[in-house]
Design an enzyme around this catalytic site. Sequence first.
Site, PDB file in Angstrom:
ATOM      1  N   HIS A 146       0.782  -1.255  -0.012  1.00 50.77           N
ATOM      2  CA  HIS A 146       0.007   0.008  -0.008  1.00 50.77           C
ATOM      3  C   HIS A 146       0.847   1.277  -0.086  1.00 50.77           C
ATOM      4  CE1 HIS A 146      -2.664   2.980   2.516  1.00 50.77           C
ATOM      5  NE2 HIS A 146      -3.138   2.907   1.064  1.00 50.77           N
ATOM      6  N   ASN A 197      -3.961   4.668   7.582  1.00 52.98           N
ATOM      7  CA  ASN A 197      -5.243   5.044   7.088  1.00 52.98           C
ATOM      8  C   ASN A 197      -6.385   5.035   8.287  1.00 52.98           C
ATOM      9  OD1 ASN A 197      -4.906   6.005   4.587  1.00 52.98           O
ATOM     10  ND2 ASN A 197      -5.812   4.487   3.453  1.00 52.98           N
TER      11      ASN A 197
HETATM   12  N1  3HC Z   1       1.795  14.306  -7.246  1.00 52.77           N
HETATM   13  C1  3HC Z   1       3.138  14.443  -7.377  1.00 52.77           C
HETATM   14  N2  3HC Z   1       3.938  15.066  -6.638  1.00 52.77           N
HETATM   15  C2  3HC Z   1       3.356  16.189  -5.835  1.00 52.77           C
HETATM   16  C3  3HC Z   1       1.953  16.215  -5.895  1.00 52.77           C
HETATM   17  C4  3HC Z   1       0.958  15.380  -6.586  1.00 52.77           C
HETATM   18  N3  3HC Z   1      -0.225  15.333  -6.813  1.00 52.77           N
HETATM   19  N4  3HC Z   1       1.449  17.412  -4.942  1.00 52.77           N
HETATM   20  C5  3HC Z   1       2.906  17.844  -4.835  1.00 52.77           C
HETATM   21  N5  3HC Z   1       3.779  17.297  -5.061  1.00 52.77           N
HETATM   22  C6  3HC Z   1       5.077  17.456  -4.875  1.00 52.77           C
HETATM   23  C7  3HC Z   1       5.849  18.392  -6.010  1.00 52.77           C
HETATM   24  O1  3HC Z   1       7.126  17.942  -6.244  1.00 52.77           O
HETATM   25  C8  3HC Z   1       5.719  19.497  -5.298  1.00 52.77           C
HETATM   26  O2  3HC Z   1       6.598  20.550  -5.669  1.00 52.77           O
HETATM   27  P1  3HC Z   1       6.173  21.567  -7.086  1.00 52.77           P
HETATM   28  O3  3HC Z   1       4.942  21.969  -6.587  1.00 52.77           O
HETATM   29  O4  3HC Z   1       7.389  22.606  -6.959  1.00 52.77           O
HETATM   30  O5  3HC Z   1       6.243  20.645  -8.206  1.00 52.77           O
HETATM   31  C9  3HC Z   1       5.998  19.277  -3.767  1.00 52.77           C
HETATM   32  O6  3HC Z   1       5.379  17.998  -3.802  1.00 52.77           O
HETATM   33  C10 3HC Z   1       5.435  20.544  -2.835  1.00 52.77           C
HETATM   34  O7  3HC Z   1       3.985  20.639  -3.212  1.00 52.77           O
HETATM   35  P2  3HC Z   1       3.284  21.834  -2.836  1.00 52.77           P
HETATM   36  O8  3HC Z   1       4.108  23.058  -2.502  1.00 52.77           O
HETATM   37  O9  3HC Z   1       2.074  21.831  -3.634  1.00 52.77           O
HETATM   38  O10 3HC Z   1       2.528  21.430  -1.257  1.00 52.77           O
HETATM   39  P3  3HC Z   1       3.170  20.980  -0.132  1.00 52.77           P
HETATM   40  O11 3HC Z   1       4.552  21.317   0.274  1.00 52.77           O
HETATM   41  O12 3HC Z   1       2.181  20.859   1.013  1.00 52.77           O
HETATM   42  O13 3HC Z   1       3.624  19.245  -0.119  1.00 52.77           O
HETATM   43  C11 3HC Z   1       2.279  17.303  -0.293  1.00 52.77           C
HETATM   44  C12 3HC Z   1       2.427  18.651  -1.066  1.00 52.77           C
HETATM   45  C13 3HC Z   1       3.745  16.627  -0.480  1.00 52.77           C
HETATM   46  C14 3HC Z   1       1.275  16.479  -1.001  1.00 52.77           C
HETATM   47  C15 3HC Z   1       2.112  17.744   1.255  1.00 52.77           C
HETATM   48  O14 3HC Z   1       0.896  18.488   1.394  1.00 52.77           O
HETATM   49  C16 3HC Z   1       2.019  16.377   2.189  1.00 52.77           C
HETATM   50  O15 3HC Z   1       2.401  15.548   2.392  1.00 52.77           O
HETATM   51  N6  3HC Z   1       0.492  16.000   2.486  1.00 52.77           N
HETATM   52  C17 3HC Z   1      -0.098  14.964   3.153  1.00 52.77           C
HETATM   53  C18 3HC Z   1      -0.312  13.877   2.316  1.00 52.77           C
HETATM   54  C19 3HC Z   1      -0.909  12.595   2.757  1.00 52.77           C
HETATM   55  O16 3HC Z   1      -1.433  12.850   3.937  1.00 52.77           O
HETATM   56  N7  3HC Z   1      -0.795  11.792   2.002  1.00 52.77           N
HETATM   57  C20 3HC Z   1      -1.297  10.258   2.615  1.00 52.77           C
HETATM   58  C21 3HC Z   1      -2.882  10.136   2.253  1.00 52.77           C
HETATM   59  S1  3HC Z   1      -3.658   8.859   2.620  1.00 52.77           S
HETATM   60  C22 3HC Z   1      -3.293   7.824   1.305  1.00 52.77           C
HETATM   61  O17 3HC Z   1      -2.887   8.103   0.362  1.00 52.77           O
HETATM   62  C23 3HC Z   1      -4.032   6.582   1.545  1.00 52.77           C
HETATM   63  C24 3HC Z   1      -4.733   6.055   0.177  1.00 52.77           C
HETATM   64  O18 3HC Z   1      -5.159   4.723   0.789  1.00 52.77           O
HETATM   65  C25 3HC Z   1      -6.045   6.713  -0.202  1.00 52.77           C
END
Ligand code: 3HC
Length: 298
Positions: A146, A197
């Site tokens: 996962h 999760n």
């Molecule tokens: N895809 C790929 N890379 C991404 C992205 C995406 N959708 N969104 C952001 N990034 C990367 C990019 O490299 C981005 O840099 P860039 O904008 O210069 O290209 C970098 O992360 C930083 O993004 P942001 O400046 O937009 O924002 P943040 O500093 O907040 O970082 C984040 C984005 C890494 C998504 C951060 O907000 C984070 O860690 N969020 C929490 C994510 C989380 O909790 N994930 C778990 C979810 S649960 C799950 O997945 C389980 C499943 O079963 C559903």
Amino acid sequence: MEPSIDRIGNILVVGAGAMGSQIGMVCSLAGYNVTVQDISEEALARAWEQLRARMHRNVGKGRIEREEVEAAFGRMSFTTDLAGAAAEADFVIEAAVEKLDVKREIFARLDRTAPEHAVFATNSSTIVSSRLAGSTGRPDRVCNMHFFNPALVMKCVEVVRNPKTSDATVETTVELARRIGKEPIVLDKEIPGFVANRILGAIMDEAISLYENGVASVEDIDAACRSALGHPMGPFELMDLTGIDVACYVRMDRYRESGDPDDRPSRSIVEKFERGELGRKSGRGWYAYDEQGQKVSR
Ligand code: 3HC
């Protein structure tokens, strides 16, 4: 034939959604040959475009060399042919829609053509692999692997064994996760939602309950999680990232299994789901997004 990390050259990712496409990219960046399969040509084209845009952005920001990215794309192919792709696969990561019957059908079809040593891992966080293993003749080579969204960024990978999963399968999956630059954790016992999760679900349930009871706005609940708890994004922003359809399917599946009315998806989630407001991917969820996926308003 036992699975082994040394037998893995070709990885098949089933499903070209946000998770599947980024998982495929992570594997090809690590040097593996990757096939991304989906039933929809359109989904494959969208996956390719989004990966190109994302990786070019990373090149532009000096995070990775252009040659490295082009070499990774050179190791990737996209197809609708599941049986053909499975015949070449040493390891399969299934990241299709969160529906049990669809996944069981995919696993059964994979089993017909995949080599004997191939491991079938599902990226599902709610459907434990023992519910899929029975549709194959290789339950010992089935497990959950996962990833978290966005898979290109988040380090954790949960490897979950079912009662029949062999040690060789767990070891191979853990080692693969390491080789693609992830930080695996192992669950020795199946539990829907796994570790991360389940914790996140509790936070989201509370956030929705606060909102539905009129205690605070979506924006303010998100703001509190960021500024009081240090979360990188609030629970509603995160639901938009991971998909409101996913949140809805997860709870419906849990409800079907438990029969407990408390497990049903909440009212506001069902409303959004029915309106097609699925989060970033549909341009609107708890917030509205522009073409580039940037938040514009609520
Ligand atoms: N895809 C790929 N890379 C991404 C992205 C995406 N959708 N969104 C952001 N990034 C990367 C990019 O490299 C981005 O840099 P860039 O904008 O210069 O290209 C970098 O992360 C930083 O993004 P942001 O400046 O937009 O924002 P943040 O500093 O907040 O970082 C984040 C984005 C890494 C998504 C951060 O907000 C984070 O860690 N969020 C929490 C994510 C989380 O909790 N994930 C778990 C979810 S649960 C799950 O997945 C389980 C499943 O079963 C559903």
